[in-house]
Design an enzyme around this catalytic site. Sequence first.
Site, PDB file in Angstrom:
ATOM      1  N   LYS A 199       0.809  -1.212   0.000  1.00  0.00           N
ATOM      2  CA  LYS A 199       0.000   0.000   0.000  1.00  0.00           C
ATOM      3  C   LYS A 199       0.849   1.272   0.000  1.00  0.00           C
ATOM      4  CE  LYS A 199      -4.474  -1.668   1.446  1.00  0.00           C
ATOM      5  NZ  LYS A 199      -5.557  -1.620   2.427  1.00  0.00           N
ATOM      6  N   ARG A 233      -3.763 -10.068   4.904  1.00  0.00           N
ATOM      7  CA  ARG A 233      -4.177 -10.069   3.491  1.00  0.00           C
ATOM      8  C   ARG A 233      -3.000  -9.563   2.654  1.00  0.00           C
ATOM      9  NH1 ARG A 233      -6.375  -6.541  -0.254  1.00  0.00           N
ATOM     10  NH2 ARG A 233      -7.957  -7.428  -1.659  1.00  0.00           N
TER      11      ARG A 233
END
Length: 254
Positions: A199, A233
């Site tokens: 991210k 995740r």
Amino acid sequence: MGILNVTPDSFSDGGRYIDPELAVARAQEMIAEGADLIDVGGESTRPGFEPVTEEEELRRVIPVIRVLKSAGIDAPISIDTYKAEVARQALEAGAAILNDIWGLQKDPQMAQVAAETGTPIVLMHNRTEAVYANFIQDVVDDLRDTVDRALRAGIREEQIILDPGIGFAKSYEQNLQLMNHLNLLVELGYPVLLGTSRKRMIRTALQLPPDDVVEGTAATVALGIAQGCRIMRVHDVKAMKRVAVMTDAIVRQR
């Protein structure tokens, strides 16, 4: 949880696994690398993403879920969607977990789907605007409200999984701050899923592109596990599985 994006525009792997056969091959690879769950998503949630219609999302994800099941994939499949009809059809096709990035806020029928089917559901923290009075407390309070909404709708406590929503309606500094207070979310009493893989927070800290931040992702995974998060995740399953096993050995003495 291994990420399987069947989108043309995801920030990291857009377009790579739209073809069902390639999706199956990737799912099998992730399971061989140590994935326990496979998360299938048909709509990119990268910053500035273009929402897709329900019909288009169904067209992308349902064939992939069906072919995963017909190929003998026995790892539980999660459907990453906030649309109730997509959730319903995904469950009918073989999905076993719902992953709602809007925490029941976008489609009021999502709660009904989870309640009627008894399916585990990931409820992520999200807001339409990143405006907070007291950031950490507001996130905790928002998630408490989300849990209350779920319970009122008939979702059982044992179905609920929480997600802090790293990268959603949060600044770079707020994401880093939240990473230091994940334990407060764990203390709410529900399993916490952490999705930090590749991210912007990591790319910004390291000043590197999405495909070159495995070490940064590893740092967030280890920190999350140390604070009590239960599901990671990730894109890079093989490396992150090793990070998780080693961190568990230290934190949980096993």
